[in-house]
Scaffold this motif. Structure first.
Motif, PDB file in Angstrom:
ATOM      1  N   ALA A 320      44.317 -14.980   8.442  1.00 60.63           N
ATOM      2  CA  ALA A 320      43.616 -16.355   8.373  1.00 60.63           C
ATOM      3  C   ALA A 320      42.535 -16.367   7.155  1.00 60.63           C
ATOM      4  CB  ALA A 320      43.152 -16.790   9.449  1.00 60.63           C
ATOM      5  N   GLU A 321      42.090 -14.978   6.931  1.00 64.58           N
ATOM      6  CA  GLU A 321      40.808 -14.763   5.779  1.00 64.58           C
ATOM      7  C   GLU A 321      41.846 -14.514   4.619  1.00 64.58           C
ATOM      8  OE1 GLU A 321      39.682 -13.820   9.638  1.00 64.58           O
ATOM      9  OE2 GLU A 321      41.283 -12.970   8.637  1.00 64.58           O
ATOM     10  N   GLU A 322      42.995 -13.889   4.605  1.00 65.45           N
ATOM     11  CA  GLU A 322      43.575 -13.835   3.534  1.00 65.45           C
ATOM     12  C   GLU A 322      44.120 -15.250   2.780  1.00 65.45           C
ATOM     13  OE1 GLU A 322      46.132  -9.795   2.761  1.00 65.45           O
ATOM     14  OE2 GLU A 322      46.647 -10.811   4.425  1.00 65.45           O
ATOM     15  N   ALA A 323      44.578 -15.881   3.722  1.00 66.18           N
ATOM     16  CA  ALA A 323      45.496 -17.225   3.393  1.00 66.18           C
ATOM     17  C   ALA A 323      44.780 -18.092   2.471  1.00 66.18           C
ATOM     18  CB  ALA A 323      45.813 -18.142   4.611  1.00 66.18           C
ATOM     19  N   PRO A 324      43.433 -18.512   2.545  1.00 65.56           N
ATOM     20  CA  PRO A 324      42.975 -19.418   1.451  1.00 65.56           C
ATOM     21  C   PRO A 324      42.800 -18.582   0.217  1.00 65.56           C
ATOM     22  CG  PRO A 324      41.321 -19.066   3.352  1.00 65.56           C
ATOM     23  CD  PRO A 324      42.584 -18.007   3.553  1.00 65.56           C
ATOM     24  N   LYS A 325      42.487 -17.160  -0.028  1.00 64.95           N
ATOM     25  CA  LYS A 325      42.521 -16.634  -1.201  1.00 64.95           C
ATOM     26  C   LYS A 325      43.933 -16.469  -1.998  1.00 64.95           C
ATOM     27  CE  LYS A 325      40.876 -12.398  -3.265  1.00 64.95           C
ATOM     28  NZ  LYS A 325      40.019 -10.939  -3.177  1.00 64.95           N
ATOM     29  N   LEU A 326      44.767 -16.415  -1.126  1.00 70.17           N
ATOM     30  CA  LEU A 326      46.291 -16.205  -1.560  1.00 70.17           C
ATOM     31  C   LEU A 326      46.947 -17.612  -1.815  1.00 70.17           C
ATOM     32  CD1 LEU A 326      47.871 -13.293   0.347  1.00 70.17           C
ATOM     33  CD2 LEU A 326      47.905 -13.541  -1.994  1.00 70.17           C
ATOM     34  N   LYS A 327      46.585 -18.706  -1.291  1.00 67.75           N
ATOM     35  CA  LYS A 327      47.018 -19.800  -1.444  1.00 67.75           C
ATOM     36  C   LYS A 327      47.307 -20.363  -2.753  1.00 67.75           C
ATOM     37  CE  LYS A 327      46.819 -24.471   0.538  1.00 67.75           C
ATOM     38  NZ  LYS A 327      45.977 -25.688   1.203  1.00 67.75           N
ATOM     39  N   PRO A 328      46.397 -20.241  -3.602  1.00 66.07           N
ATOM     40  CA  PRO A 328      46.669 -20.787  -5.068  1.00 66.07           C
ATOM     41  C   PRO A 328      47.598 -19.923  -5.872  1.00 66.07           C
ATOM     42  CG  PRO A 328      44.504 -19.791  -5.035  1.00 66.07           C
ATOM     43  CD  PRO A 328      44.858 -20.067  -3.554  1.00 66.07           C
TER      44      PRO A 328
END
Length: 528
Positions: A320-328
């Motif tokens: 869940a911590e990685e998801a926002p950074k990886l989303k773009p």
């Protein structure tokens, strides 16, 4: 925004439902339904939380038209058709750590019970027989424990066994020599483990490779007097062959918590005096039941609300911590995959994904899955990040991954290349402001463009008057231009135009644009 809807179809700790609600999901707890009832109900849910009772079959998956994720509160997922779920684009998760200690402790308890014949001694003592001289046990100190499977639970059992002053020899194809040293065990092949072990415990999932791993042939390779414990999965041992070995005395005793068919009511092993069994109690402690219920609720809600992927069996993990950074990055990767898929007419035997700079420092597997999803969606609109790697494998598509941590002309870059009959073709993109995906190179030509909505891709001769002609044509057809991005190899050479428009591009418009002077190729593109 509509909340994701989750069904809990098996009994589990009531705090699981509370966690779903606290994290933004609507949840129904409906247990004990027949397959037919579940089929009639499942279509309205985004998530399904199960234990071992619910069998997620092809029929249920076919009816689950909105289902995005299945969460198993526990380790074993042989009650889920994972390949079919993957084909449907449904993530399958388990909770491998919630009951690890509990299951490992049960294996150790079964080993002690076997070594000292505690169940039979208990039964006869309660009958008033006082059988002090009837039972002669063995010590575990100094004995060799053979592990079949040295993963999470197996490593805990090894730690406990070493604490009991046992020697541990382990067979696990995924056990590295470095990890074996760290665990304090001897890494060996299966035949060596079978030959050396005084006790054997199994800690592996049931797969086609592990089914009947203790077959009649392999049981014959064990040391005479061996004792066998299985608290993992039924089907790892040939039960008929084990009975023969128990009856002959070659196997001194066996303790099973799991059976090939459950509930086990008429196993041939029940006739053996040197056999101990429990009704699948490996995870049955208060702590474990609470842990796995809470974990499955946390994992499913993280996926449905935030896009985090934890303990998935058919998709790269993404916290869940990685998801926002990886989303773009994943959005850029999917757009590039879609672009090259829409523009490639030849068959493609190989696709390469190259990350550079900041992108190369991130978890690459989700980006690869996103590229494949975009690339294959041209062939089927049901493709997503879950089933794309499986579909690529089915089609014999070779997938290559390359990382270059040094920065080039851009702080971060993703390049997607495909091998075609005409040679290697590639597109590349970057992020502006670390969040806005942007195409920067198209088949060797520098061109800066967003990739969204309806677009036109035009290859033309770089000559005066073309821009006016294409603008006039679109205006005559009532098409409003959103963005207009040009690139060319050299003055007067080949040029490309990436054009975004406010409405769908018809086949007639594509043909009319292709008939304009100097135009070599026109393609209508569409991006999510």
């Amino acid at each position: 925004m509509t909340k994701p809807k989750v069904l809990i179809s098996d009994k589990m700790d009531p705090n699981a439902a509370r966690i779903f609600e606290e994290r933004g999901c609507d949840v129904d707890v409906i247990t004990g339904e027949t397959p037919e009832q579940l089929i009639a109900r499942i279509g309205e849910y985004d998530g399904l939380a199960i234990r071992s009772s619910t069998k997620v079959t092809k029929d249920i998956l076919d009816a689950a038209t909105n289902l995005k994720v299945i969460g198993r509160a526990g380790i074993g997922v042989d009650n889920v058709d994972i390949p079919y779920a993957s084909g449907k684009g449904v993530v399958v998760m388990n909770t491998p750590f919630g009951n690890s200690i509990t299951t490992a402790e049960h294996a150790i308890a079964m080993m002690f019970a076997l070594a000292r014949q505690i169940p039979e001694a208990n039964a006869q003592t309660k009958e008033g027989k006082w059988p002090k001289n009837a039972f002669m046990g063995v010590e575990v100190t100094g004995k060799t424990l053979g592990l079949i499977g040295a993963g999470n639970i197996g490593s805990i059992v090894a730690s406990r066994a070493l604490g009991l002053k046992m020697k541990v020899v382990a067979y696990d194809p995924f056990l590295t020599p470095e990890r074996a040293v760290e665990m304090g065990v001897e890494k060996a092949d299966l035949d060596t483990v079978l030959a050396k072990a005084d006790f054997i415990t199994l800690h592996t999932p049931l797969t086609e490779q592990t089914r009947n791993i203790l077959s009649e042939d392999n049981l014959a390779k064990t040391k005479k007097g061996v004792r066998i414990v299985n608290c993992a999965r039924g089907g790892l041992i040939d039960e008929n062959a084990l009975k023969k070995m128990l009856d002959s005395g070659h196997v001194a005793g066996a303790a099973l918590d799991v059976f090939q068919t459950e509930p086990a009511k008429d196993s041939p092993l029940f006739e053996c005096a040197n056999f101990i069994c429990t009704p699948h109690l490996g995870a049955s402690t208060t702590e474990a039941q609470v842990n796995v219920a809470l974990q499955v609720a946390e994992q499913l809600s993280d996926y449905l609300v935030n896009g985090g992927v934890t303990n998935a069996l058919n998709m790269p993990s993404l916290s869940a911590e990685e998801a926002p950074k990886l989303k773009p990055y994943m959005k850029l990767a999917e757009q590039l995959g879609s672009l090259v898929g829409q523009l490639t007419r030849d068959s493609v035997p190989r696709i390469s994904i190259h990350t550079e700079g900041a992108a190369a420092e991130l978890n690459m597997r989700p980006m690869v899955a996103a590229v494949l999803a975009g690339f294959l969606r041209v062939q089927s609109d049901s493709v997503n990040m879950v089933n794309a790697p499986y579909l690529a494998k089915e089609r014999g598509l070779e997938v290559r991954e390359v990382k270059t941590e040094r920065e080039g002309n851009y702080h971060t870059l993703i390049r997607v290349s495909v091998k075609t009959e005409a040679g290697e073709r590639s597109v590349a993109g970057t992020l502006f402001n670390n969040q806005d995906p942007r195409l920067i190179e198209l088949f060797g030509i520098s061109v800066e463009s967003d990739l969204s909505g309806d677009m036109m891709y035009i290859v033309n001769e770089d000559a005066p008057g073309f821009i006016g002609r294409i603008g006039t044509l679109l205006g005559e057809n009532g098409i409003n231009i959103g963005t207009f991005n040009l690139g060319r190899r050299e003055t007067g050479g080949e040029a490309v135009l990436m054009l975004s428009v406010d409405s769908a591009v018809s086949e007639d418009l594509v043909k009319a644009a292709g008939d304009l002077p100097g135009v070599k190729l026109v393609k209508a593109l569409k991006f999510a």
